[in-house]
Design a protein around this motif. Structure first.
Motif, short mmCIF file in Angstrom:
data_model
loop_
_atom_site.label_atom_id
_atom_site.label_comp_id
_atom_site.label_asym_id
_atom_site.label_seq_id
_atom_site.Cartn_x
_atom_site.Cartn_y
_atom_site.Cartn_z
N PRO A 33 -13.57 -6.51 -4.05
CA PRO A 33 -12.76 -6.73 -2.85
C PRO A 33 -11.25 -6.64 -3.12
CG PRO A 33 -13.33 -8.83 -3.82
CD PRO A 33 -13.89 -7.77 -4.74
N SER A 34 -10.87 -6.12 -4.29
CA SER A 34 -9.47 -6.15 -4.69
C SER A 34 -8.61 -5.09 -4.03
CB SER A 34 -9.36 -6.00 -6.22
OG SER A 34 -10.08 -7.03 -6.87
N ASP A 35 -9.22 -3.98 -3.58
CA ASP A 35 -8.44 -2.89 -3.01
C ASP A 35 -7.65 -3.36 -1.79
OD1 ASP A 35 -8.08 0.19 -3.12
OD2 ASP A 35 -8.49 -0.23 -1.01
N ASP A 36 -6.46 -2.81 -1.61
CA ASP A 36 -5.59 -3.21 -0.50
C ASP A 36 -6.21 -2.97 0.87
OD1 ASP A 36 -3.60 -4.19 -2.07
OD2 ASP A 36 -2.37 -2.37 -2.04
N TYR A 37 -7.18 -2.07 0.95
CA TYR A 37 -7.85 -1.80 2.23
C TYR A 37 -8.38 -3.09 2.85
CZ TYR A 37 -11.58 -0.38 5.42
OH TYR A 37 -12.41 -0.27 6.51
N TYR A 38 -9.03 -3.91 2.04
CA TYR A 38 -9.68 -5.11 2.55
C TYR A 38 -8.64 -6.16 2.98
CZ TYR A 38 -13.73 -2.83 0.58
OH TYR A 38 -14.71 -1.91 0.30
N ARG A 39 -7.59 -6.32 2.18
CA ARG A 39 -6.55 -7.29 2.53
C ARG A 39 -5.82 -6.86 3.79
NH1 ARG A 39 -1.35 -7.03 1.87
NH2 ARG A 39 -1.50 -5.25 0.44
N MET A 40 -5.44 -5.59 3.86
CA MET A 40 -4.68 -5.11 5.02
C MET A 40 -5.53 -5.09 6.29
SD MET A 40 -2.39 -2.06 3.27
CE MET A 40 -1.56 -1.69 4.81
N ARG A 41 -6.82 -4.80 6.15
CA ARG A 41 -7.68 -4.79 7.33
C ARG A 41 -7.87 -6.22 7.85
NH1 ARG A 41 -13.04 -4.80 9.14
NH2 ARG A 41 -13.37 -3.32 10.85
N GLN A 42 -7.99 -7.19 6.97
CA GLN A 42 -8.10 -8.57 7.40
C GLN A 42 -6.84 -9.00 8.15
OE1 GLN A 42 -9.02 -10.85 3.88
NE2 GLN A 42 -11.22 -10.70 4.22
#
Length: 213
Positions: free
Chosen positions: A199-208
């Motif tokens: 879950p480290s990729d920025d995709y998951y953080r930015m989508r949240q």
């Protein structure tokens, strides 16, 4: 009325008549083939279904690249079947088989293109091309290597409760490159400047953040 005015009116009339004529011709063609012309709601449903299926194919690629097992499983119905290479069986078993590979890769990138989708109610058939790169440890030891793949996915899909998923997949492998020794180890790539896995990729953080979670 001047000649210019007549020409403008004739051109405007043609602009309005042409779409109507094309629609009538399309309906006549469908009727000649024994198909009932689709109404506006049916045409819209086909367009939305094609978009949803295209996004599903993209999600499959993302799931492999980010090693996101839950996302990978969500692309298939539980009873979906799979045939790709030497594997033939349930799609969820293929996911387990594939995940053991992608989870160990240093880097993966899967491109989906040439997407073609046919829709009939809650059933659909699609074809797409894939191109993939895998960065992995050299099998002979000592350093890393890149391997490139090309092929196609042929899918039967079903819509259940408004959700499209794959019910049968035929994967075709058309090209696998010879392993190419990597000049730069993945560990030497600049930190914070490249893609990571779930879950480290920025995709998951930015989508949240986008979803307000």
């Amino acid at each position: 009325m001047s000649m210019d005015d007549r020409n403008r009116r004739t051109a405007l009339a043609a602009m309005f008549v042409l779409p109507v004529g094309m629609a009538m011709a399309s309906q006549a063609s469908a009727a000649s083939k024994g198909k009932k012309p689709m109404d506006m709601a049916q045409r819209l449903d086909v367009i939305e279904s094609k978009q949803a299926i295209t996004e599903l194919l993209y999600a499959y690629a993302r799931a492999n690249d980010r090693a996101d097992e839950a996302l990978l499983k969500s692309c298939f119905w539980p009873e979906s079947t799979h045939k790709h290479g030497k594997f033939e069986g349930k799609s969820l078993d293929f996911v387990g088989f594939a995940f053991k590979i992608v989870a160990t890769l240093k880097y993966a990138c899967h491109h989906i293109s040439n997407v073609a989708v046919e829709v009939q109610g809650d059933r659909a058939f699609s074809e797409c091309y894939y191109f993939a790169q895998h960065r992995r440890d050299r099998k002979e030891g000592g350093g890393e290597e890149d391997v490139f793949f090309q092929g196609r996915y042929l899918d039967d899909l079903e819509r259940r409760n408004g959700e499209w998923r794959i019910i049968r997949r035929r994967g075709l492998s058309d090209y696998t490159s010879p392993p190419q020794p990597a000049a730069t180890p993945y560990a030497d790539w600049p930190a914070g400047q490249h893609s990571e896995k779930f879950p480290s990729d920025d995709y998951y953080r930015m989508r949240q953040q986008y979803m307000g979670v």
